[in-house]
Design a protein around this motif. Structure first.
Motif, PDB file in Angstrom:
ATOM      1  N   ASP A 187       0.827  -1.209   0.000  1.00 48.07           N
ATOM      2  CA  ASP A 187       0.000   0.000   0.000  1.00 48.07           C
ATOM      3  C   ASP A 187       0.863   1.262   0.000  1.00 48.07           C
ATOM      4  O   ASP A 187       1.842   1.373   0.728  1.00 48.07           O
ATOM      5  N   THR A 188       0.458   2.220  -0.827  1.00 45.19           N
ATOM      6  CA  THR A 188       1.225   3.454  -0.996  1.00 45.19           C
ATOM      7  C   THR A 188       1.542   4.147   0.320  1.00 45.19           C
ATOM      8  O   THR A 188       2.684   4.545   0.578  1.00 45.19           O
ATOM      9  N   ILE A 189       0.540   4.283   1.189  1.00 44.07           N
ATOM     10  CA  ILE A 189       0.747   5.094   2.387  1.00 44.07           C
ATOM     11  C   ILE A 189       1.434   4.318   3.516  1.00 44.07           C
ATOM     12  O   ILE A 189       1.691   4.877   4.575  1.00 44.07           O
ATOM     13  N   CYS A 190       1.733   3.041   3.270  1.00 42.87           N
ATOM     14  CA  CYS A 190       2.443   2.256   4.284  1.00 42.87           C
ATOM     15  C   CYS A 190       3.952   2.320   4.095  1.00 42.87           C
ATOM     16  O   CYS A 190       4.703   1.939   4.988  1.00 42.87           O
ATOM     17  N   TYR A 191       4.403   2.781   2.937  1.00 44.10           N
ATOM     18  CA  TYR A 191       5.828   2.887   2.667  1.00 44.10           C
ATOM     19  C   TYR A 191       6.299   4.302   2.970  1.00 44.10           C
ATOM     20  O   TYR A 191       5.832   5.266   2.357  1.00 44.10           O
ATOM     21  N   ARG A 192       7.221   4.431   3.891  1.00 44.54           N
ATOM     22  CA  ARG A 192       7.718   5.739   4.305  1.00 44.54           C
ATOM     23  C   ARG A 192       9.211   5.887   3.991  1.00 44.54           C
ATOM     24  O   ARG A 192       9.932   4.899   3.880  1.00 44.54           O
ATOM     25  N   GLU A 194      13.008   7.769   4.941  1.00 47.72           N
ATOM     26  CA  GLU A 194      13.779   8.176   6.119  1.00 47.72           C
ATOM     27  C   GLU A 194      14.399   9.555   5.939  1.00 47.72           C
ATOM     28  O   GLU A 194      14.806  10.195   6.911  1.00 47.72           O
ATOM     29  N   GLU A 195      14.446  10.023   4.697  1.00 48.72           N
ATOM     30  CA  GLU A 195      14.947  11.349   4.394  1.00 48.72           C
ATOM     31  C   GLU A 195      14.405  11.753   3.013  1.00 48.72           C
ATOM     32  O   GLU A 195      14.010  10.886   2.229  1.00 48.72           O
ATOM     33  N   PRO A 196      14.368  13.042   2.739  1.00 48.49           N
ATOM     34  CA  PRO A 196      14.735  14.181   3.583  1.00 48.49           C
ATOM     35  C   PRO A 196      13.713  14.422   4.690  1.00 48.49           C
ATOM     36  O   PRO A 196      12.563  13.967   4.574  1.00 48.49           O
ATOM     37  N   PRO A 197      14.100  15.124   5.737  1.00 46.16           N
ATOM     38  CA  PRO A 197      13.198  15.360   6.873  1.00 46.16           C
ATOM     39  C   PRO A 197      11.886  16.026   6.484  1.00 46.16           C
ATOM     40  O   PRO A 197      10.846  15.720   7.073  1.00 46.16           O
ATOM     41  N   SER A 198      11.930  16.920   5.506  1.00 48.11           N
ATOM     42  CA  SER A 198      10.705  17.619   5.100  1.00 48.11           C
ATOM     43  C   SER A 198       9.688  16.660   4.499  1.00 48.11           C
ATOM     44  O   SER A 198       8.475  16.801   4.718  1.00 48.11           O
ATOM     45  N   LEU A 199      10.150  15.656   3.737  1.00 44.73           N
ATOM     46  CA  LEU A 199       9.236  14.663   3.160  1.00 44.73           C
ATOM     47  C   LEU A 199       8.741  13.706   4.233  1.00 44.73           C
ATOM     48  O   LEU A 199       7.580  13.283   4.213  1.00 44.73           O
ATOM     49  N   VAL A 200       9.607  13.353   5.169  1.00 45.41           N
ATOM     50  CA  VAL A 200       9.197  12.504   6.290  1.00 45.41           C
ATOM     51  C   VAL A 200       8.069  13.169   7.064  1.00 45.41           C
ATOM     52  O   VAL A 200       7.050  12.536   7.391  1.00 45.41           O
ATOM     53  N   THR A 226       9.652   1.876   6.964  1.00 44.48           N
ATOM     54  CA  THR A 226      10.644   2.420   6.047  1.00 44.48           C
ATOM     55  C   THR A 226      11.424   1.299   5.375  1.00 44.48           C
ATOM     56  O   THR A 226      12.276   1.562   4.526  1.00 44.48           O
ATOM     57  N   ASN A 227      11.117   0.076   5.740  1.00 49.20           N
ATOM     58  CA  ASN A 227      11.762  -1.084   5.141  1.00 49.20           C
ATOM     59  C   ASN A 227      11.223  -1.300   3.742  1.00 49.20           C
ATOM     60  O   ASN A 227      10.034  -1.095   3.473  1.00 49.20           O
ATOM     61  N   GLU A 232       4.481  -5.706   8.013  1.00 48.42           N
ATOM     62  CA  GLU A 232       3.898  -7.052   7.996  1.00 48.42           C
ATOM     63  C   GLU A 232       2.426  -6.939   8.386  1.00 48.42           C
ATOM     64  O   GLU A 232       2.096  -6.540   9.503  1.00 48.42           O
ATOM     65  N   ILE A 233       1.547  -7.277   7.449  1.00 49.87           N
ATOM     66  CA  ILE A 233       0.111  -7.158   7.681  1.00 49.87           C
ATOM     67  C   ILE A 233      -0.390  -8.389   8.429  1.00 49.87           C
ATOM     68  O   ILE A 233      -0.244  -9.522   7.937  1.00 49.87           O
TER      69      ILE A 233
END
Length: 338
Positions: A187-192, A194-200, A226-227, A232-233
């Protein structure tokens, strides 16, 4: 009949496209560790420009089906193709051949679309029927607003109805649910990041509220990561969503899966269908990283805007299709007259 390619790479090779360009044309769904062993499937119709480009590059090379011993074939649904004795050709436009569009009652409470005195049929040759008047009005409006040329790539409601009626991939309701839930794993919103801080910070501020809403509303655990493998659902979450999707009829499921594939997100699709967010918000959230990059590097003249508006149109059509397919009441005659 069907056009068959072994995989995305073979598809790109035949069409003269790079892998990056190919990904713009084909929706891939495969496991990260076993992509060469999985089947890939085209999920949505190509845009006008991509179709013309594809047709000009492929030509009669589409004649013989190519079979790959390593994987299953890629199936291109019939609504995209016109069958010729020598080769397949991809239809994007056609000269308008009718003047009036009307709706009539069919057998079993279904509604039919009439183009002058002709009954509209699906690409598979079936009589086109809509389960209720609301959906019939939406389809009739698409045909009625066409000018001198029929632009099939813009008729999303008609396309979804054809898919539900012809079921070109011969999938059952359970198979559609399984395919839709595959998107929850990526899912798109489950992937985060780690940088840049502004996007985080942007991802946390924009995505976390929607994620919290679905976890509380459906009493499930999803999480984010962020992996590269994503979160893991839990199986309990998958079971809850499977049960929820099972409450939809076949037509509504067809539309809901379409919305999920457009947004690349089960979470955003559920939030949209449940009217927690608008189409504009859903599309913006699904393109959050892209919009961040545009804000940083600038917009490519007209190209990004076209992509944005097309995605809004497809997403809105899918959401309306879900609601109309679940509608049991009829539209008042005044709406037809207006």
């Amino acid at each position: 009949m069907e056009l068959r390619f072994p995989c995305i790479w073979e598809f790109c090779r035949i069409c003269g496209l790079s892998n990056t360009e190919g990904h713009a044309h084909v929706e891939m769904r495969c496991d990260a560790m076993h992509c060469s062993e999985r089947c890939v499937e085209i999920q949505s119709y190509f845009s006008k420009w991509n179709l013309v480009r594809l047709h000009s590059r492929v030509g009669h090379a589409l004649s013989p089906p190519i079979v790959c011993p390593r994987s299953q074939a890629l199936k291109l649904p019939l609504p995209l193709l016109s069958v010729n004795s020598k080769y397949y050709s991809i239809i994007t436009e056609r000269k308008k051949f009718y003047e009036d569009v009307s709706i009539s009652h069919g057998e079993g409470g279904m509604f039919e679309i009439n183009l002058d005195q002709r009954k509209l049929k699906t690409p598979g040759g079936k009589l086109f029927t809509a389960p209720n008047e609301a959906l019939a009005v939406a389809v009739a409006n698409e045909w009625d607003t066409q000018k001198d040329t029929l632009k099939f790539y813009s008729m999303h409601m008609t396309t979804l109805c054809n898919t539900a009626l012809d079921n070109p991939t011969f999938r059952s309701k359970d198979q559609i649910i399984t395919a839709a839930l595959k998107y929850l794993e990526t899912d798109t919103i489950c992937y985060r990041v780690e940088e840049p801080p502004s996007l985080v910070e942007l991802q946390n501020n924009e995505w976390d509220p929607v994620l919290k809403w679905i976890e509380e509303g459906y009493n499930v655990v999803i999480g984010s990561s962020t992996n590269i493998l994503g979160p893991e659902i839990p199986q309990a979450t998958m079971n809850t969503f499977r049960q929820h999707l099972g409450s939809y009829n076949f037509w509504s499921l067809t539309g809901l899966e379409y919305v999920i594939t457009q947004l690349k997100s089960v979470v955003l699709a559920f939030a949209l269908i449940d009217k927690h967010i608008t189409v504009e918000q859903a599309v913006l959230l699904s393109r959050l990283e892209e919009e961040f990059q545009i804000g940083h590097w600038g917009n490519v003249e007209w190209a990004h805007d076209v992509d944005l508006y097309e995605l809004r149109a497809r997403t809105a059509a899918g959401a309306l299709f879900v609601h109309f397919s679940s509608e049991s009441s009829t539209v008042k005659r005044k709406l037809m007259q207006d």
